[in-house]
Design a protein around this motif. Structure first.
Motif, PDB file in Angstrom:
ATOM      1  N   GLY A   8      43.234  32.743  -5.073  1.00  0.00           N
ATOM      2  CA  GLY A   8      44.208  32.390  -4.046  1.00  0.00           C
ATOM      3  C   GLY A   8      44.123  33.358  -2.881  1.00  0.00           C
ATOM      4  O   GLY A   8      43.479  34.407  -2.960  1.00  0.00           O
ATOM      5  N   GLY A   9      44.789  33.017  -1.801  1.00  0.00           N
ATOM      6  CA  GLY A   9      44.766  33.863  -0.610  1.00  0.00           C
ATOM      7  C   GLY A   9      46.154  34.321  -0.227  1.00  0.00           C
ATOM      8  O   GLY A   9      47.148  34.030  -0.913  1.00  0.00           O
ATOM      9  N   GLN A  10      46.242  35.047   0.865  1.00  0.00           N
ATOM     10  CA  GLN A  10      47.507  35.561   1.366  1.00  0.00           C
ATOM     11  C   GLN A  10      48.047  34.640   2.449  1.00  0.00           C
ATOM     12  O   GLN A  10      47.283  34.072   3.230  1.00  0.00           O
ATOM     13  CB  GLN A  10      47.317  36.976   1.930  1.00  0.00           C
ATOM     14  N   THR A  11      49.358  34.510   2.496  1.00  0.00           N
ATOM     15  CA  THR A  11      49.991  33.670   3.521  1.00  0.00           C
ATOM     16  C   THR A  11      51.425  34.109   3.726  1.00  0.00           C
ATOM     17  O   THR A  11      52.040  34.706   2.830  1.00  0.00           O
ATOM     18  CB  THR A  11      49.958  32.189   3.105  1.00  0.00           C
ATOM     19  N   ARG A  12      51.943  33.827   4.899  1.00  0.00           N
ATOM     20  CA  ARG A  12      53.347  34.144   5.168  1.00  0.00           C
ATOM     21  C   ARG A  12      54.281  33.176   4.470  1.00  0.00           C
ATOM     22  O   ARG A  12      55.424  33.505   4.189  1.00  0.00           O
ATOM     23  CB  ARG A  12      53.607  34.101   6.676  1.00  0.00           C
ATOM     24  N   GLU A  13      53.797  31.962   4.184  1.00  0.00           N
ATOM     25  CA  GLU A  13      54.632  30.939   3.562  1.00  0.00           C
ATOM     26  C   GLU A  13      54.514  31.043   2.047  1.00  0.00           C
ATOM     27  O   GLU A  13      53.447  30.802   1.482  1.00  0.00           O
ATOM     28  CB  GLU A  13      54.214  29.540   4.017  1.00  0.00           C
ATOM     29  N   PRO A  14      55.597  31.376   1.345  1.00  0.00           N
ATOM     30  CA  PRO A  14      55.516  31.562  -0.103  1.00  0.00           C
ATOM     31  C   PRO A  14      55.254  30.271  -0.870  1.00  0.00           C
ATOM     32  O   PRO A  14      54.935  30.327  -2.058  1.00  0.00           O
ATOM     33  CB  PRO A  14      56.894  32.144  -0.455  1.00  0.00           C
ATOM     34  N   TRP A  15      55.368  29.126  -0.213  1.00  0.00           N
ATOM     35  CA  TRP A  15      55.132  27.862  -0.896  1.00  0.00           C
ATOM     36  C   TRP A  15      53.662  27.427  -0.830  1.00  0.00           C
ATOM     37  O   TRP A  15      53.311  26.359  -1.316  1.00  0.00           O
ATOM     38  CB  TRP A  15      56.022  26.767  -0.318  1.00  0.00           C
ATOM     39  N   LEU A  16      52.805  28.259  -0.238  1.00  0.00           N
ATOM     40  CA  LEU A  16      51.382  27.920  -0.120  1.00  0.00           C
ATOM     41  C   LEU A  16      50.517  28.929  -0.885  1.00  0.00           C
ATOM     42  O   LEU A  16      50.812  30.117  -0.910  1.00  0.00           O
ATOM     43  CB  LEU A  16      50.953  27.915   1.350  1.00  0.00           C
ATOM     44  N   ALA A  17      49.444  28.440  -1.474  1.00  0.00           N
ATOM     45  CA  ALA A  17      48.508  29.290  -2.215  1.00  0.00           C
ATOM     46  C   ALA A  17      47.426  29.802  -1.269  1.00  0.00           C
ATOM     47  O   ALA A  17      46.232  29.578  -1.480  1.00  0.00           O
ATOM     48  CB  ALA A  17      47.894  28.511  -3.366  1.00  0.00           C
ATOM     49  N   GLY A  18      47.834  30.488  -0.228  1.00  0.00           N
ATOM     50  CA  GLY A  18      46.893  30.951   0.793  1.00  0.00           C
ATOM     51  C   GLY A  18      47.041  30.141   2.064  1.00  0.00           C
ATOM     52  O   GLY A  18      47.653  29.062   2.073  1.00  0.00           O
ATOM     53  N   ASP A  19      46.471  30.644   3.145  1.00  0.00           N
ATOM     54  CA  ASP A  19      46.586  29.899   4.399  1.00  0.00           C
ATOM     55  C   ASP A  19      45.717  28.643   4.347  1.00  0.00           C
ATOM     56  O   ASP A  19      44.914  28.447   3.432  1.00  0.00           O
ATOM     57  CB  ASP A  19      46.254  30.774   5.611  1.00  0.00           C
ATOM     58  N   ASP A  20      45.887  27.785   5.337  1.00  0.00           N
ATOM     59  CA  ASP A  20      45.214  26.485   5.317  1.00  0.00           C
ATOM     60  C   ASP A  20      43.700  26.626   5.257  1.00  0.00           C
ATOM     61  O   ASP A  20      43.020  25.909   4.501  1.00  0.00           O
ATOM     62  CB  ASP A  20      45.605  25.673   6.557  1.00  0.00           C
ATOM     63  N   ALA A  21      43.147  27.543   6.051  1.00  0.00           N
ATOM     64  CA  ALA A  21      41.704  27.715   6.083  1.00  0.00           C
ATOM     65  C   ALA A  21      41.181  28.192   4.728  1.00  0.00           C
ATOM     66  O   ALA A  21      40.124  27.750   4.266  1.00  0.00           O
ATOM     67  CB  ALA A  21      41.315  28.709   7.184  1.00  0.00           C
ATOM     68  N   HIS A  22      41.924  29.091   4.086  1.00  0.00           N
ATOM     69  CA  HIS A  22      41.489  29.597   2.775  1.00  0.00           C
ATOM     70  C   HIS A  22      41.491  28.483   1.733  1.00  0.00           C
ATOM     71  O   HIS A  22      40.539  28.351   0.956  1.00  0.00           O
ATOM     72  CB  HIS A  22      42.416  30.724   2.317  1.00  0.00           C
ATOM     73  N   ARG A  23      42.533  27.676   1.714  1.00  0.00           N
ATOM     74  CA  ARG A  23      42.621  26.613   0.703  1.00  0.00           C
ATOM     75  C   ARG A  23      41.548  25.551   0.948  1.00  0.00           C
ATOM     76  O   ARG A  23      40.945  25.034  -0.004  1.00  0.00           O
ATOM     77  CB  ARG A  23      44.017  25.975   0.718  1.00  0.00           C
ATOM     78  N   ALA A  24      41.297  25.223   2.208  1.00  0.00           N
ATOM     79  CA  ALA A  24      40.234  24.259   2.519  1.00  0.00           C
ATOM     80  C   ALA A  24      38.873  24.818   2.125  1.00  0.00           C
ATOM     81  O   ALA A  24      38.022  24.097   1.586  1.00  0.00           O
ATOM     82  CB  ALA A  24      40.259  23.911   4.002  1.00  0.00           C
TER      83      ALA A  24
END
Length: 390
Positions: free
Chosen positions: A141-157
């Protein structure tokens, strides 16, 4: 064992041999690195090696065999990969390309296109997959400001794309749903990944957005089923059915309750109602025309379900649908309220409906293939698949 066939294939002004392993791709990659064969020479199940390297490769430990024997041994070992073909969209209502079922030893990549996962639940689910004889690799997983996401959009893609493009991966299994899959879809290079050999994709809930995109862009059937984090503490019968579907490709019948009489046949499409409505009007949608629409949801007030289904009706997603399969509407108002609402809103379609199918946000969530031909019987309350995975 490392194998090499005679240099007989002419291409690009040179003559080539095939370097392979009938033990594992890991053994093959390690041998290729040791003797300096470039990674770009790997072609699904073998490396292309120029004729001038043949003697050196044999001296390094490769066993000379005929081309026929090389193919036979790879096939017997389950390591023969068909040549990738470009995945293409298929006309609405047409059955989609079914991926091959999994076999013991196959590698499963676990990705999180939506929300983060509890580590203990993920570990328990991974243990279940490993107990089936599968190898498992969890994408970080990655880091993100939004706790409801498993990483930022670019990382998840990127994690999804990396898993899908890996020739050693046979299935991409999502860790869980949640929220956020829609946000990463436009960051995926769908045209590039269309040239990768088909894989099994498994997930549900927010992963509905990924099911719709894969169906729309690649014409590939997928599996609507529990995420990896839901396998460890899932209903044992439901988990056993997931295994039977993805590893045996067995026929499947789900039983619900008759809601509107009649019978219909067609390919199944759909999933989570809120996610389907959120994607309406985008380019990554597979409508229910000439098929059977599957709907389920969780934690939505009835007025919101009314909004979602109205959006799908107005956008044309239900046009020419042949039947509706209602899964579980978990915590969606008072008992029976959400089902009554949907039956009323969908009544003008005039098609058979089966309700209360064991699909959705419940411990007994049953897996089923999307994009595969099925029969919906509104008199007996069943949804049946004569074929699932290849």
């Amino acid at each position: 064992m490392i194998l090499i066939d005679p240099p007989l294939v002419e291409a690009h002004g040179r003559v080539w041999s095939h370097l392979a392993s009938d033990t594992s791709h890991e053994e093959l990659h390690a041998f290729a690195r040791r003797i300096g064969v470039p990674e770009r020479g790997f072609d699904g199940d073998h490396y292309d090696v120029p004729s001038e390297w043949y003697d050196e490769v044999v001296a390094a430990g490769a066993t000379p065999v005929s081309s026929r024997e090389l193919v036979t041994r790879l096939t017997r070992a389950g390591l023969r990969r068909p040549k990738p073909r470009t995945l293409l969209p298929r006309p609405t209502g047409r059955a989609l390309l079914r991926p091959s079922r999994l076999r013991a030893g196959d590698l499963v990549a676990v990705v999180s296109p939506a929300g983060p996962t509890w580590p203990d639940r993920l570990a328990a689910g991974v243990a279940v997959l490993e107990s089936w004889g599968l190898r498992v690799r969890v994408e970080e997983g990655g880091q993100t400001r939004e706790p409801w996401l498993a990483g930022d959009d670019a990382h998840r893609a990127a994690a999804f794309s990396r898993a899908w493009s890996d020739p050693d991966v046979a299935a991409v299994w999502t860790a869980r749903g949640g929220f956020g899959t829609q946000r990463m879809l436009d960051l995926v290079d769908w045209d590039a990944l269309a040239r990768v050999a088909p894989k099994v994709l498994v997930g549900f809930s927010d992963v509905t957005a990924l099911h719709q995109a894969v169906a729309a862009r690649w014409g590939l059937a997928t599996v609507h089923g529990p995420g990896v984090a839901g396998l460890g503490d899932g209903d044992p019968a439901a988990v056993a059915e997931v295994r039977s579907l993805v590893m045996d490709g067995t026929p499947l019948t789900l039983t619900g309750r008759p809601a509107r009489p009649g019978a219909a046949e067609g390919t199944v499409t759909g999933g989570n109602l809120a996610v389907l409505a959120s994607g309406a009007g985008t380019s990554l949608v597979r409508p229910a025309a000439h098929g059977i629409a599957l709907l389920e949801d969780v934690g939505e007030a009835p007025y919101r379900l009314d909004r979602w289904v109205t959006q799908l009706l107005r956008s044309g997603w239900f046009d020419d649908v042949r039947g509706v399969a209602l899964g579980q509407l978990t915590r969606c108002g008072e008992p029976g309220e959400a089902e009554a609402l949907l039956l009323d809103r969908l009544a003008p379609l005039g098609v058979p409906v089966v309700a209360d199918l064991p699909v959705g946000h419940v411990p007994g969530n049953r897996a089923l293939p999307l994009g595969v031909h099925a029969r919906l019987d509104g008199d007996t309350g069943t949804l049946s698949f004569a074929r699932t995975l290849r």
